[in-house]
Scaffold this motif. Structure first.
Motif, mmCIF file in Angstrom:
data_model
loop_
_atom_site.group_PDB
_atom_site.id
_atom_site.type_symbol
_atom_site.label_atom_id
_atom_site.label_comp_id
_atom_site.label_asym_id
_atom_site.label_seq_id
_atom_site.Cartn_x
_atom_site.Cartn_y
_atom_site.Cartn_z
ATOM 1 N N THR A 62 0.912 -1.307 0.122
ATOM 2 C CA THR A 62 0.061 0.038 -0.017
ATOM 3 C C THR A 62 1.018 1.114 -0.083
ATOM 4 O O THR A 62 0.688 1.955 -0.999
ATOM 5 N N PRO A 63 1.773 1.337 0.947
ATOM 6 C CA PRO A 63 2.445 2.712 0.756
ATOM 7 C C PRO A 63 3.384 2.880 -0.285
ATOM 8 O O PRO A 63 3.837 3.859 -0.756
ATOM 9 N N LEU A 64 3.932 1.768 -0.906
ATOM 10 C CA LEU A 64 4.897 1.789 -1.921
ATOM 11 C C LEU A 64 3.975 2.093 -3.146
ATOM 12 O O LEU A 64 4.653 2.970 -3.891
ATOM 13 N N ARG A 65 2.936 1.601 -3.348
ATOM 14 C CA ARG A 65 1.990 2.046 -4.580
ATOM 15 C C ARG A 65 1.535 3.330 -4.368
ATOM 16 O O ARG A 65 1.314 4.284 -5.442
ATOM 17 N N GLU A 66 1.374 3.930 -3.202
ATOM 18 C CA GLU A 66 0.874 5.332 -3.114
ATOM 19 C C GLU A 66 2.353 6.192 -3.530
ATOM 20 O O GLU A 66 2.130 7.268 -4.020
ATOM 21 N N ALA A 67 3.693 5.783 -2.995
ATOM 22 C CA ALA A 67 4.581 6.480 -3.503
ATOM 23 C C ALA A 67 4.963 6.315 -5.018
ATOM 24 O O ALA A 67 5.321 7.282 -5.671
ATOM 25 N N LEU A 68 4.748 5.243 -5.603
ATOM 26 C CA LEU A 68 4.563 5.120 -7.067
ATOM 27 C C LEU A 68 3.803 5.861 -7.823
ATOM 28 O O LEU A 68 4.215 6.596 -8.897
ATOM 29 N N LYS A 69 2.646 6.159 -7.258
ATOM 30 C CA LYS A 69 1.536 7.214 -7.941
ATOM 31 C C LYS A 69 2.095 8.546 -7.801
ATOM 32 O O LYS A 69 1.843 9.195 -9.039
ATOM 33 N N VAL A 70 2.783 8.919 -6.537
ATOM 34 C CA VAL A 70 3.568 10.207 -6.808
ATOM 35 C C VAL A 70 4.422 10.386 -7.949
ATOM 36 O O VAL A 70 4.732 11.431 -8.817
ATOM 37 N N LEU A 71 5.471 9.485 -8.024
ATOM 38 C CA LEU A 71 6.527 9.459 -8.853
ATOM 39 C C LEU A 71 5.599 9.472 -10.533
ATOM 40 O O LEU A 71 6.275 9.954 -11.502
ATOM 41 N N VAL A 72 4.654 8.468 -10.692
ATOM 42 C CA VAL A 72 4.113 8.669 -11.902
ATOM 43 C C VAL A 72 3.633 10.120 -12.111
ATOM 44 O O VAL A 72 3.655 10.498 -13.396
ATOM 45 N N SER A 73 3.186 10.772 -11.139
ATOM 46 C CA SER A 73 2.340 12.126 -11.485
ATOM 47 C C SER A 73 3.668 13.107 -11.988
ATOM 48 O O SER A 73 3.436 14.149 -12.330
ATOM 49 N N GLU A 74 4.813 12.824 -11.299
ATOM 50 C CA GLU A 74 6.072 13.759 -11.509
ATOM 51 C C GLU A 74 6.662 13.387 -13.002
ATOM 52 O O GLU A 74 7.702 14.097 -13.197
ATOM 53 N N GLY A 75 6.258 12.230 -13.546
ATOM 54 C CA GLY A 75 7.006 11.792 -14.557
ATOM 55 C C GLY A 75 8.269 10.889 -14.585
ATOM 56 O O GLY A 75 8.860 10.798 -15.688
ATOM 57 N N LEU A 76 8.593 10.829 -13.428
ATOM 58 C CA LEU A 76 9.858 9.849 -13.386
ATOM 59 C C LEU A 76 9.500 8.291 -13.360
ATOM 60 O O LEU A 76 10.330 7.689 -13.781
ATOM 61 N N VAL A 77 8.105 7.998 -13.280
ATOM 62 C CA VAL A 77 7.786 6.545 -13.289
ATOM 63 C C VAL A 77 6.660 6.333 -14.246
ATOM 64 O O VAL A 77 5.749 7.082 -14.272
ATOM 65 N N LEU A 78 6.726 5.299 -14.954
ATOM 66 C CA LEU A 78 5.419 4.941 -16.102
ATOM 67 C C LEU A 78 5.047 3.633 -15.338
ATOM 68 O O LEU A 78 5.407 2.684 -14.711
ATOM 69 N N HIS A 79 3.394 3.557 -15.711
ATOM 70 C CA HIS A 79 2.736 2.391 -15.061
ATOM 71 C C HIS A 79 1.915 1.905 -16.074
ATOM 72 O O HIS A 79 1.296 2.836 -16.885
ATOM 73 N N ARG A 80 1.922 0.736 -16.504
ATOM 74 C CA ARG A 80 1.088 -0.190 -17.551
ATOM 75 C C ARG A 80 0.575 -1.173 -16.996
ATOM 76 O O ARG A 80 1.227 -1.897 -16.117
ATOM 77 N N GLN A 81 -1.002 -1.025 -16.973
ATOM 78 C CA GLN A 81 -1.514 -2.435 -16.528
ATOM 79 C C GLN A 81 -1.254 -3.726 -17.229
ATOM 80 O O GLN A 81 -0.759 -3.777 -18.178
ATOM 81 N N TYR A 82 -0.914 -4.730 -16.386
ATOM 82 C CA TYR A 82 -0.666 -6.067 -16.382
ATOM 83 C C TYR A 82 0.934 -6.068 -16.740
ATOM 84 O O TYR A 82 1.569 -7.213 -16.849
ATOM 85 N N ILE A 83 1.514 -4.842 -16.899
ATOM 86 C CA ILE A 83 3.082 -4.825 -16.836
ATOM 87 C C ILE A 83 3.837 -4.409 -15.936
ATOM 88 O O ILE A 83 4.764 -4.709 -15.244
ATOM 89 N N GLY A 84 2.995 -3.245 -15.159
ATOM 90 C CA GLY A 84 3.687 -2.979 -13.728
ATOM 91 C C GLY A 84 4.370 -1.356 -13.977
ATOM 92 O O GLY A 84 4.095 -0.692 -14.919
ATOM 93 N N TYR A 85 5.287 -1.204 -13.087
ATOM 94 C CA TYR A 85 6.145 0.152 -13.110
ATOM 95 C C TYR A 85 7.361 -0.059 -13.649
ATOM 96 O O TYR A 85 8.163 -0.841 -13.421
ATOM 97 N N ARG A 86 7.876 0.989 -14.492
ATOM 98 C CA ARG A 86 9.123 1.270 -14.789
ATOM 99 C C ARG A 86 9.800 2.468 -14.703
ATOM 100 O O ARG A 86 8.901 3.430 -14.902
#
Length: 247
Positions: A62-86
């Motif tokens: 839960t806290p990890l995914r909350e953190a990743l959402k922030v980084l996605v909003s900053e453009g540092l991380v991408l998220h694709r369904q069924y693929i995950g985060y990069r």
């Protein structure tokens, strides 16, 4: 009669407390991941293994995914369904244009700093330079990279031009992540160390006539290496995509 209301109130309070704790943890995790990305520990295109990072940070998803959402909003991380985060890839053309502008800003900062840097500024620069030498000798790459950036910022501050400082900060934020990735190259690390010795030599000269030229030279060398690393990374990613398609 009032017990159900009391129980509801306690439940809501506990829920809010848990939520705040999660948000606090996610903010800390986001900060740590951001640093890892910006300093090249997590290179562009790298897969973010949720299970591994949960174990590393000793947290639930839960806290990890909350953190990743922030980084996605900053453009540092991408998220694709069924693929995950990069980690988000870098834009080569934008980097090239940004570096071209930074070369001029570094030279301008050198011209202004050659006139405006005072004794106290030089004392700070000498101390940070020695700390950078120590980090290099001990093989502490991340610490070296951070101090390297501090030295450049001290020179920018010494130029005493707030507009220059603002524009420089904005552009550096665009290339910081790419510089971190390139800094992992040991050969460039040694070259950068030698170039910083040349910068300090130019700073120590009476009148500092070579400072602007040396700073631009260092910026151009850094850009050449960074762009080479990014271009190579993008090419390798392209080959991987092609090989997967062929398979």
């Amino acid at each position: 009669m009032h017990f159900p209301i009391l129980v509801t109130s306690v439940t809501q309070t506990l829920s809010q407390t848990t939520r705040l704790r999660t948000l606090g943890m996610s903010a800390e995790i986001a900060a740590r991941l951001r640093t890892m990305i910006e300093e090249g520990e997590l290179p562009p295109g790298a897969r973010i293994d949720e299970r591994a990072f949960c174990e590393t940070f000793d947290v639930s998803k839960t806290p990890l995914r909350e953190a990743l959402k922030v980084l996605v909003s900053e453009g540092l991380v991408l998220h694709r369904q069924y693929i995950g985060y990069r980690v988000a890839p870098l834009d080569l053309e934008e980097l090239r244009a940004t570096f071209e502008t930074l070369h001029g800003l570094e030279a301008l900062a050198g011209e202004l700093a050659s006139q405006r840097l005072g004794t106290a500024d030089m004392v700070k620069l000498e101390r940070r330079h020695q700390a950078m030498i120590d980090a290099h000798a001990a093989g502490r790459r991340t610490e070296y990279f951070r101090i390297n950036q501090e030295i450049h910022q001290l020179i920018i501050d010494g130029a005493a031009n707030p507009v220059l400082a603002s524009v420089y900060a904005t552009l550096m934020s665009k290339v910081h992540r790419a510089r971190g990735a390139a800094n992992a190259d040991m050969l460039r690390w040694q070259e950068s160390h030698e170039e910083h010795e040349a910068i300090m030599a130019a700073l120590r000269e009476p009148g500092r006539p070579r400072l602007a030229q040396v700073l631009r030279w260092h910026s151009e060398n850094t850009a050449k290496e960074v762009l080479s690393v990014v271009e190579r990374s993008l090419a390798e990613s392209g080959r991987l995509v092609n090989s997967k398609t062929a398979a």
